[in-house]
Scaffold this motif. Structure first.
Motif, short mmCIF file in Angstrom:
data_model
loop_
_atom_site.label_atom_id
_atom_site.label_comp_id
_atom_site.label_asym_id
_atom_site.label_seq_id
_atom_site.Cartn_x
_atom_site.Cartn_y
_atom_site.Cartn_z
N ASP A 23 0.85 -1.18 0.00
CA ASP A 23 0.00 0.00 0.00
C ASP A 23 0.89 1.24 0.00
OD1 ASP A 23 -2.77 1.35 0.95
OD2 ASP A 23 -1.11 2.13 2.16
N PRO A 24 0.61 2.26 -0.80
CA PRO A 24 1.51 3.42 -0.89
C PRO A 24 1.80 4.10 0.44
CG PRO A 24 -0.06 3.46 -2.70
CD PRO A 24 -0.49 2.34 -1.79
N GLU A 25 0.79 4.27 1.28
CA GLU A 25 1.02 4.90 2.59
C GLU A 25 1.92 4.02 3.45
OE1 GLU A 25 -2.33 7.50 4.43
OE2 GLU A 25 -3.30 5.72 3.55
N ASP A 27 4.04 1.77 2.41
CA ASP A 27 5.37 1.71 1.79
C ASP A 27 6.19 2.93 2.16
OD1 ASP A 27 7.35 0.55 0.21
OD2 ASP A 27 6.71 1.63 -1.57
N ALA A 28 5.57 4.09 2.17
CA ALA A 28 6.30 5.32 2.51
C ALA A 28 6.82 5.26 3.95
CB ALA A 28 5.38 6.53 2.33
N VAL A 29 6.01 4.72 4.86
CA VAL A 29 6.45 4.60 6.25
C VAL A 29 7.59 3.60 6.37
CG1 VAL A 29 5.76 3.84 8.56
CG2 VAL A 29 4.24 5.32 7.22
N LYS A 31 9.79 2.74 4.11
CA LYS A 31 11.01 3.31 3.54
C LYS A 31 11.62 4.34 4.47
CE LYS A 31 9.89 2.48 -1.32
NZ LYS A 31 9.40 3.05 -2.58
N ALA A 32 10.78 5.12 5.15
CA ALA A 32 11.28 6.12 6.08
C ALA A 32 11.95 5.48 7.30
CB ALA A 32 10.15 7.03 6.53
N ALA A 316 2.41 2.03 10.97
CA ALA A 316 1.78 3.14 10.24
C ALA A 316 0.34 3.30 10.70
CB ALA A 316 1.84 2.88 8.73
N ALA A 319 -2.26 5.38 8.54
CA ALA A 319 -2.62 4.99 7.18
C ALA A 319 -4.08 4.56 7.13
CB ALA A 319 -1.72 3.85 6.71
#
Length: 351
Positions: A23-25, A27-29, A31-32, A316, A319
């Motif tokens: 899920d994009p949200e 995934d962003a977490v 990666k961070a 996350a 999200a």
């Protein structure tokens, strides 16, 4: 105690080439949080990871958990399994509620090698205990590899039996106990429900299995599909199971109380809630366990959250998919705890 090699046998299988996208949200977490490749859990780094977890994982005090008087919180030392140490239970409930209250008997996550009974409680008290009028007991079970199967499970059973036997003292309803847990705790919750059924112990009203760790064999499609991806993979899982099972890892006669996915008799169980992510290695074992309960004539509510990796809602929480997952779990608990509907006359209700 020596932990065997983290090779994935006996469940070796070719790794699939494609994996579901995150899920994009989420995934962003991820990666961070990840500043490089995630290091899997191995026998060589197991002790260091345990020490780091013990030092860094929150362990709120009873005063912290009381949240300025909103909750009554007590640490209890109760008799453990025969010949074993006492078991610590952290008992909490909303302040000022007249009982007897339903009870959520909860096992924390941490792959059977990490975690504690205190860290999971702030969210459980805030999201479930207060709005639903639930009492909660969180179990401090012994961790692998120093305690191997069946010791952690027997700790959980001893605490459950004690709580049910002291229901009046705890002001809980022994007929409305929900057994629940997340990840390793979800696997323990499934095993504990099986064990209580087979021993004639406390009968649960339901079982809440969140991304449960159910299968020691590491042979599902998703366990290989997600190798090296997300937050938990094949190498880490094999290391954790071998820490728990030792020389019994992969044994053909391993009982279902050690690895619930091996259960062949799933009738007579209370209703289950099972959720997993579509992009986590536990996906297929969770789906298979739900299907096996259905095939045995039981009741399960199954959710596979799209693009979700293991532990997504903790990493996350803001999200959208995490909020949906938490809200859906809460609604299941509400339905489970709702009073039975009054009997109706189908002849008149049809019009």
């Amino acid at each position: 105690m020596t932990v065997p090699s983290a090779r994935s046998e006996p469940g070796s299988a070719p790794a699939p080439k494609a994996a579901p996208p995150f899920d994009p949200e989420l995934d962003a977490v991820l990666k961070a949080l990840s500043k490089g490749p995630r290091e899997p859990l191995t026998p060589d780094n197991l002790r260091a990871r345990q020490e780091r977890d013990a030092a860094g994982r929150p362990r709120p005090t009873t005063e912290d958990l009381r949240a300025d008087g909103r909750f009554e919180v007590t640490e209890l030392r109760v008799p453990g399994p025969p010949g074993a140490p006492d078991v610590t239970l952290v008992s909490a409930r909303p302040s000022g509620l007249a009982g007897p209250l339903p009870l959520l008997y909860y096992m924390h996550g941490g792959a059977m090698i990490m975690g504690n009974a205190w860290s999971v409680l702030p969210r459980i008290l805030r999201e479930w205990a207060a709005p639903l009028g639930l009492a909660v007991i969180s179990v401090e079970y012994r961790l692998a590899p120093h305690a191997q199967y069946p010791q952690p499970l027997e700790d959980c059973y001893a605490g459950l039996a004690w709580a049910a036997g002291h229901a009046a003292e705890l002001d809980i309803d022994p007929d409305r106990i929900i057994i629940g847990g997340k990840s390793a705790g979800g696997g323990l919750a499934a095993a504990l429900t099986l064990l209580a059924r087979d021993r004639g112990g406390p009968r649960a009203l339901g079982q809440l299995l969140l991304c449960p760790m159910l299968d020691d064999r590491n042979s599902t499609f998703s366990s290989h599909q997600m190798t090296g991806l997300g937050t938990w993979d094949l190498t880490s899982n094999a290391t954790a199971w071998k820490a728990l099972l030792g020389a019994r890892y992969g044994a053909a006669d391993l009982p279902p109380y050690a690895s619930p996915s091996r259960a062949t008799a799933l009738s007579g169980l209370p209703p289950a809630y099972i959720d997993v992510g579509s992009a986590e290695m536990f996906r297929d074992e969770g789906v298979a366990y739900a299907n096996a309960i259905w095939q045995a004539g039981g009741q399960t509510e199954l959710h596979v959250w799209p693009g979700a990796y293991h532990g997504f809602d903790s990493l996350a929480p803001q999200a959208a998919v995490s909020q949906d997952a938490r809200n859906t779990r809460t609604r299941w608990l509400q339905r489970l705890l709702a009073p039975a509907p009054a009997r109706t006359n189908p002849a008149t209700d049809a019009f």
